[in-house]
Design an enzyme around this catalytic site. Structure first.
Site, PDB file in Angstrom:
ATOM      1  N   GLU A 215       0.860  -1.245  -0.096  1.00 39.87           N
ATOM      2  CA  GLU A 215       0.006   0.052  -0.144  1.00 39.87           C
ATOM      3  C   GLU A 215       0.972   1.223  -0.152  1.00 39.87           C
ATOM      4  OE1 GLU A 215      -1.288   3.043   1.200  1.00 39.87           O
ATOM      5  OE2 GLU A 215      -1.572   2.511   3.016  1.00 39.87           O
ATOM      6  N   CYS A 249      -1.986   8.589   3.358  1.00 36.36           N
ATOM      7  CA  CYS A 249      -2.103   8.009   2.196  1.00 36.36           C
ATOM      8  C   CYS A 249      -2.747   8.469   1.154  1.00 36.36           C
ATOM      9  CB  CYS A 249      -1.378   6.696   2.334  1.00 36.36           C
ATOM     10  SG  CYS A 249      -2.855   5.585   2.697  1.00 36.36           S
TER      11      CYS A 249
END
Length: 472
Positions: A215, A249
């Site tokens: 990720e 993120c």
């Protein structure tokens, strides 16, 4: 210890965990639920200490933000796994090709999963993956970030209190330890962090053919279409851009707005920030940047944009500084007239700086998004159903939210993950359970064994029948 001895110690720990898994056999549903419940207990019984440790690591972090994103959201993920585990574990029957034959898919635990978690949400991005890992019947080794040393040390103490080492082992250390950790022969490796580091993680895992879930973030765009409510778009984007001060993120990394909406955009942004944060430097709701290095990097991005011609607008409250070296608090900034030669348009920002590009036609915005690396998330603001569908169809991203930002991450039934440079693989809910299990094909042959007998010699009679079928 030298990196070599660190690797040998870690390898010894991993091998002991693998041996224990083999000796004990697959974890039962009861054991999996027990592990998930203990994870919840660990977080709930120590949430104040965990929030306090996170705040000290950041310099200051909003207690509400920690309670929301790191505590409550993580507990929700763990509870969802408990509630659905029985259904997830069931074998999946499939249609067999021959009478009397049976076939099904068995969900089998992978073994020991390595998890390298980041600093921005130290509990959520450690125990979020663990919810899927434990539900799938695996054990885990966890390496939290060295940038949150107080939180990581507290986690190490708590993990040892609530879990046996063969179930969950936490590894403390710096980047060298992380390097040794990523080179271990796990049965699967999960990494959350930057794209640059993700390349090293994948390269290290490849030496042992360890499958990875990455990720990686990237530059998540937000497009405001011509029919969108500009105030709503600004408020919902800046809600996420100021939460954890954009150190997320999937925080919007730049916006694309119609060229005739600049003035209304700025007006709405100023009004929203003034209402949400009438002060910042002494405001407990406003979080600090994690470290001196990250703080200096963000100021550097801002200065580089200014030097190259950007129009920079501070949203700091009247009478307050734009940023302070001691508190490491940076006010939100809007950056207009950005160009691709600016560092702020090349790096993932991870802070309260928001570049804004304008367009004359919506097609220009979509083309710009598509000409850049595929992001972890994309956000679209606009009320026309057909244009919503067109944006979804014509752009590629890990996830998409329409008329909001970041909402998808809290929906357990959706997969969370990136694509291409923003990552690979997804977890959360059933998608995480599947990610950390092996779907093993199982066949029970019939007593007649007809499908196997066709392979036996002599072939003369079978050949004629086969040719007749092929020629028909």
């Amino acid at each position: 210890m030298t990196p070599t001895s660190k690797h040998s110690d870690l390898l010894n720990t991993l091998n002991q965990m693998k041996e224990h898994n083999l000796a004990e056999g697959p974890a039962s549903a009861e054991l999996r639920i027990d592990r998930l419940q203990r994870a919840i207990k660990l977080i709930k019984e120590n949430h104040r200490d965990l929030s306090d440790a996170m705040s000290k690591d950041f310099g200051h972090r909003s207690a509400y933000q920690s309670a929301t994103a790191d505590i409550a959201t993580t507990i929700k993920l763990l509870k969802d796994a408990i509630e659905n585990l029985s259904a997830w574990m069931q074998d999946q029957p499939v249609e067999a090709p021959e009478p009397g034959m049976k076939a099904w898919i068995q969900n089998q635990p992978l073994g020991v999963v390595g998890i390298i978690s980041p600093w921005n949400f130290p509990i959520n991005l450690s125990f979020g993956p663990l919810a899927s890992v434990f539900a799938a019947g695996n054990s885990a080794m966890l390496k939290p970030s060295e940038l949150t040393p107080k939180t990581s040390a507290l986690l190490a103490e708590l993990v040892a209190r609530y879990f046996a080492p063969e179930e969950l082992t936490l590894v403390l250390g710096d980047a060298e330890v992380g390097k040794a950790f990523s080179a271990l022969p796990f049965n699967h490796l999960v990494f959350t962090g930057s794209t640059a580091v993700g390349k090293h993680i994948m390269r290290a895992a490849a030496d042992n053919l360890v499958p990875v879930t990455l990720e990686l973030g990237g530059k998540s765009p937000a497009m405001v279409d011509e029919d969108a409510d500009i105030t709503q778009a600004v408020e919902r984007t800046l809600t996420v851009k100021t939460f954890n001060v954009g150190q997320i993120c999937i925080s919007p990394d730049y916006m694309m707005i119609p060229e005739n909406k600049v003035d209304s955009f700025v007006e709405a942004a100023k009004a929203f920030v003034q209402h949400s944060f009438p002060s910042m430097q002494d405001n407990p709701d406003y979080t600090s940047i994690i470290s001196d290095n990250h703080y200096k990097r963000l100021i550097g991005l801002l200065e580089d944009a200014k030097k190259k011609g950007a129009n920079v607008i501070s949203l700091a409250p009247e009478g307050e500084v734009n940023y302070d070296d001691k508190s490491r608090k940076i006010a939100p900034f809007l950056i207009f007239n950005v160009t691709d030669d600016m560092d702020i348009m090349q790096e993932e920002i991870f802070g309260p700086l928001l570049p804004v590009k304008t367009y004359a036609k919506p097609e220009e915005a979509i083309a710009y998004i598509n000409n850049n690396p595929r992001p972890l998330a994309a956000y679209y603001f606009g009320d026309d159903t057909e244009r919503q569908k067109a944006f979804a169809r014509n752009t590629i991203s890990g996830g998409l939210v329409i008329n909001d930002a970041m909402t998808h991450v809290s929906v357990e039934t959706l997969p969370f993950g990136g694509i291409g440079p923003s990552g690979m693989g997804a977890y959360h809910g059933i998608h995480g359970f599947k990610r950390f299990t092996h779907e093993k094909a199982v066949v029970l042959q019939s007593k007649e064994g007809a499908s196997g007998k066709r392979l036996r010699a002599p072939y003369k009679d079978k050949q004629a029948a086969l040719e007749e079928m092929l020629d028909s």
